[in-house]
Design a protein around this motif. Structure first.
Motif, PDB file in Angstrom:
ATOM      1  N   ASN A  40       0.826  -1.204   0.000  1.00 29.20           N
ATOM      2  CA  ASN A  40       0.000   0.000   0.000  1.00 29.20           C
ATOM      3  C   ASN A  40       0.862   1.257   0.000  1.00 29.20           C
ATOM      4  O   ASN A  40       2.076   1.190   0.208  1.00 29.20           O
ATOM      5  N   LYS A  41       0.223   2.386  -0.190  1.00 31.50           N
ATOM      6  CA  LYS A  41       0.905   3.673  -0.170  1.00 31.50           C
ATOM      7  C   LYS A  41       1.655   3.818   1.150  1.00 31.50           C
ATOM      8  O   LYS A  41       1.109   3.543   2.217  1.00 31.50           O
ATOM      9  N   ILE A  42       2.918   4.241   1.077  1.00 36.24           N
ATOM     10  CA  ILE A  42       3.744   4.419   2.271  1.00 36.24           C
ATOM     11  C   ILE A  42       3.215   5.612   3.060  1.00 36.24           C
ATOM     12  O   ILE A  42       2.978   6.687   2.501  1.00 36.24           O
ATOM     13  N   MET A  43       3.036   5.405   4.350  1.00 33.11           N
ATOM     14  CA  MET A  43       2.599   6.498   5.226  1.00 33.11           C
ATOM     15  C   MET A  43       3.838   7.050   5.935  1.00 33.11           C
ATOM     16  O   MET A  43       4.618   6.277   6.504  1.00 33.11           O
ATOM     17  N   GLU A  75       8.112   9.457  -0.103  1.00 31.53           N
ATOM     18  CA  GLU A  75       7.100   8.393  -0.156  1.00 31.53           C
ATOM     19  C   GLU A  75       7.283   7.517  -1.397  1.00 31.53           C
ATOM     20  O   GLU A  75       7.303   6.281  -1.320  1.00 31.53           O
ATOM     21  N   TYR A  97       0.475  -0.689  -4.872  1.00 29.63           N
ATOM     22  CA  TYR A  97      -0.968  -0.434  -4.846  1.00 29.63           C
ATOM     23  C   TYR A  97      -1.419   0.199  -6.157  1.00 29.63           C
ATOM     24  O   TYR A  97      -2.597   0.152  -6.503  1.00 29.63           O
ATOM     25  N   SER A 108      -2.175  -7.736   1.892  1.00 34.53           N
ATOM     26  CA  SER A 108      -1.784  -6.341   1.775  1.00 34.53           C
ATOM     27  C   SER A 108      -0.789  -5.993   2.879  1.00 34.53           C
ATOM     28  O   SER A 108      -0.866  -6.498   3.992  1.00 34.53           O
ATOM     29  N   THR A 110       0.965  -2.689   4.738  1.00 30.90           N
ATOM     30  CA  THR A 110       0.907  -1.254   4.990  1.00 30.90           C
ATOM     31  C   THR A 110       2.079  -0.891   5.896  1.00 30.90           C
ATOM     32  O   THR A 110       2.325  -1.579   6.888  1.00 30.90           O
ATOM     33  N   HIS A 112       4.035   2.307   8.000  1.00 35.98           N
ATOM     34  CA  HIS A 112       4.067   3.687   8.511  1.00 35.98           C
ATOM     35  C   HIS A 112       5.473   3.953   9.009  1.00 35.98           C
ATOM     36  O   HIS A 112       5.964   3.251   9.905  1.00 35.98           O
ATOM     37  N   TYR A 130       4.595  -1.939  10.645  1.00 39.41           N
ATOM     38  CA  TYR A 130       3.924  -2.404   9.436  1.00 39.41           C
ATOM     39  C   TYR A 130       2.865  -3.422   9.805  1.00 39.41           C
ATOM     40  O   TYR A 130       2.894  -4.030  10.873  1.00 39.41           O
ATOM     41  N   TRP A 131       1.908  -3.552   8.893  1.00 39.71           N
ATOM     42  CA  TRP A 131       0.779  -4.453   9.068  1.00 39.71           C
ATOM     43  C   TRP A 131       0.661  -5.340   7.845  1.00 39.71           C
ATOM     44  O   TRP A 131       0.797  -4.879   6.722  1.00 39.71           O
ATOM     45  N   GLU A 142       0.766  -7.220  13.054  1.00 31.44           N
ATOM     46  CA  GLU A 142       1.243  -5.849  13.249  1.00 31.44           C
ATOM     47  C   GLU A 142       2.590  -5.943  13.930  1.00 31.44           C
ATOM     48  O   GLU A 142       2.746  -6.646  14.920  1.00 31.44           O
TER      49      GLU A 142
END
Length: 188
Positions: A40-43, A75, A97, A108, A110, A112, A130-131, A142
């Motif tokens: 997913n998009k990097i936070m 990002e 993503y 997925s 994710t 942060h 990360y998740w 997580e």
């Protein structure tokens, strides 16, 4: 006669840095029997959402260079670097993503990133969490992460190359956790 003098200031020389130099594109064949993971998009933490390169100069103080900046959004650079590292030597296919062939039944990932900078203590650090979520399995993973490396040379160029190594460490950690998570969830 009154003389006028103009203030002449030298324009600021700006240095642009890339996190990963471009490499030849390797064509990745998508196989139906290979497990796929969508990144997913990097936070990013708010302080990392700017072009200036950050350096921690005290326990609670950051310095942002006006002269040394990222050549692209951090990002985007982190996403590209992680995809490159994650897709090396693995039986799992990682995709962005943004990829048109990402399916909804994929695992997925994710991420942060809370810190990603050099410090005046001759270190670079990266931390966050990360998740992993698999829509087929009820269990979600997580995991927090923290990595640091020593700076052996002065200058932003060396710091950036060490920050790139931090992302390689993160990719290895994700691959290890995903392998263990798949084994654990398949036993239940």
């Amino acid at each position: 006669m009154v003389g006028l003098s103009a203030c002449s200031t030298k324009p600021l020389d700006v240095n642009y840095y890339v996190l990963s130099p471009p490499k030849p594109v390797e064509h990745i064949k998508h196989k139906d029997d290979v497990r796929q993971v969508k990144l997913n998009k990097i936070m990013l933490a708010d302080y990392l959402r700017q072009s200036s390169i950050a350096m921690q100069v005290a326990e609670n103080q950051m310095y942002f260079s006006r002269q040394d900046v990222w050549a692209e959004s951090l990002e985007t650079a982190i996403l590209s670097a992680l995809l490159r590292d994650l897709n090396q030597n693995t039986t799992i296919q990682y995709s962005s993503y943004q990829s048109p062939d990402t399916h909804t039944d994929n695992i997925s990932l994710t991420i942060h990133i809370e810190s990603f900078h050099a410090s005046d203590k001759s270190k670079v650090v990266s931390s966050g969490r990360y998740w992993l979520f698999d829509p087929i399995k009820p269990k979600k993973l997580e995991k927090p992460f923290y990595f640091s490396l020593t700076l052996e040379q002065d200058g932003y160029s060396h710091a950036i190359s060490q920050q790139r190594q931090l992302l390689s460490l993160l990719a290895k950690d994700i691959q290890l956790e995903l392998d263990q998570w798949n084994v654990t969830t398949s036993q239940h």
